[in-house]
Design a protein around this motif. Structure first.
Motif, PDB file in Angstrom:
ATOM      1  N   PRO A   1       8.670   7.161 -52.176  1.00  0.00           N
ATOM      2  CA  PRO A   1       7.684   6.458 -51.943  1.00  0.00           C
ATOM      3  C   PRO A   1       7.442   5.813 -50.630  1.00  0.00           C
ATOM      4  O   PRO A   1       8.308   5.067 -50.485  1.00  0.00           O
ATOM      5  N   GLY A   2       6.401   5.782 -49.944  1.00  0.00           N
ATOM      6  CA  GLY A   2       6.185   5.066 -48.876  1.00  0.00           C
ATOM      7  C   GLY A   2       6.683   5.706 -47.468  1.00  0.00           C
ATOM      8  O   GLY A   2       6.090   5.279 -46.417  1.00  0.00           O
ATOM      9  N   ASP A   3       7.334   7.018 -47.728  1.00  0.00           N
ATOM     10  CA  ASP A   3       7.808   7.622 -46.538  1.00  0.00           C
ATOM     11  C   ASP A   3       6.485   8.301 -46.005  1.00  0.00           C
ATOM     12  O   ASP A   3       5.518   8.868 -46.825  1.00  0.00           O
ATOM     13  N   VAL A   4       6.542   8.488 -44.540  1.00  0.00           N
ATOM     14  CA  VAL A   4       5.383   9.219 -44.081  1.00  0.00           C
ATOM     15  C   VAL A   4       5.971  10.704 -43.998  1.00  0.00           C
ATOM     16  O   VAL A   4       6.963  11.177 -43.233  1.00  0.00           O
ATOM     17  N   LEU A   5       5.307  11.826 -44.654  1.00  0.00           N
ATOM     18  CA  LEU A   5       5.822  13.190 -44.721  1.00  0.00           C
ATOM     19  C   LEU A   5       4.912  14.020 -43.525  1.00  0.00           C
ATOM     20  O   LEU A   5       3.806  14.011 -43.646  1.00  0.00           O
ATOM     21  N   ARG A   6       5.792  14.536 -42.489  1.00  0.00           N
ATOM     22  CA  ARG A   6       4.767  15.305 -41.473  1.00  0.00           C
ATOM     23  C   ARG A   6       5.268  16.635 -41.854  1.00  0.00           C
ATOM     24  O   ARG A   6       6.382  17.053 -42.014  1.00  0.00           O
ATOM     25  N   MET A   7       4.252  17.569 -42.037  1.00  0.00           N
ATOM     26  CA  MET A   7       4.605  19.127 -42.311  1.00  0.00           C
ATOM     27  C   MET A   7       4.015  19.826 -40.809  1.00  0.00           C
ATOM     28  O   MET A   7       3.080  19.642 -40.272  1.00  0.00           O
ATOM     29  N   HIS A   8       5.018  20.776 -40.532  1.00  0.00           N
ATOM     30  CA  HIS A   8       4.721  21.512 -39.151  1.00  0.00           C
ATOM     31  C   HIS A   8       5.020  22.966 -39.970  1.00  0.00           C
ATOM     32  O   HIS A   8       5.874  23.412 -40.263  1.00  0.00           O
ATOM     33  N   VAL A   9       3.798  23.656 -39.592  1.00  0.00           N
ATOM     34  CA  VAL A   9       3.817  25.215 -39.889  1.00  0.00           C
ATOM     35  C   VAL A   9       3.241  25.943 -38.897  1.00  0.00           C
ATOM     36  O   VAL A   9       2.378  25.590 -38.074  1.00  0.00           O
ATOM     37  N   GLU A  10       4.104  27.073 -38.806  1.00  0.00           N
ATOM     38  CA  GLU A  10       3.585  27.975 -37.887  1.00  0.00           C
ATOM     39  C   GLU A  10       3.374  29.423 -38.652  1.00  0.00           C
ATOM     40  O   GLU A  10       3.911  29.783 -39.482  1.00  0.00           O
TER      41      GLU A  10
END
Length: 67
Positions: free
Chosen positions: A22-31
């Motif tokens: 909780p509190g983490d910033v999750l970045r999603m990279h999708v191709e």
């Protein structure tokens, strides 16, 4: 995409590499790997900072809403 539903149909090669809290910033990279008509295959990874949290290949298709 109004009036369209996206349905995930499979997920392959899933690997969880680093915990996400909780509190983490999750970045999603999708191709997009390939597509045909209404079916798509993707490769994605989830990052927390510079650390790889998860990776997978997955497929999805678009459907017209029935409502």
């Amino acid at each position: 995409m109004t009036g369209v539903t996206i349905m995930f149909t499979s997920i392959d090669g899933v690997r969880f590499r680093h915990p996400v809290r909780p509190g983490d910033v999750l970045r999603m990279h999708v191709e997009v790997l390939r597509y045909r008509s209404d079916a798509f295959k993707f490769r994605g990874k989830a990052m927390v900072g510079e650390k790889l949290a998860a990776q997978a290949e997955f497929t999805a298709m678009t459907l017209e809403k029935l409502l």
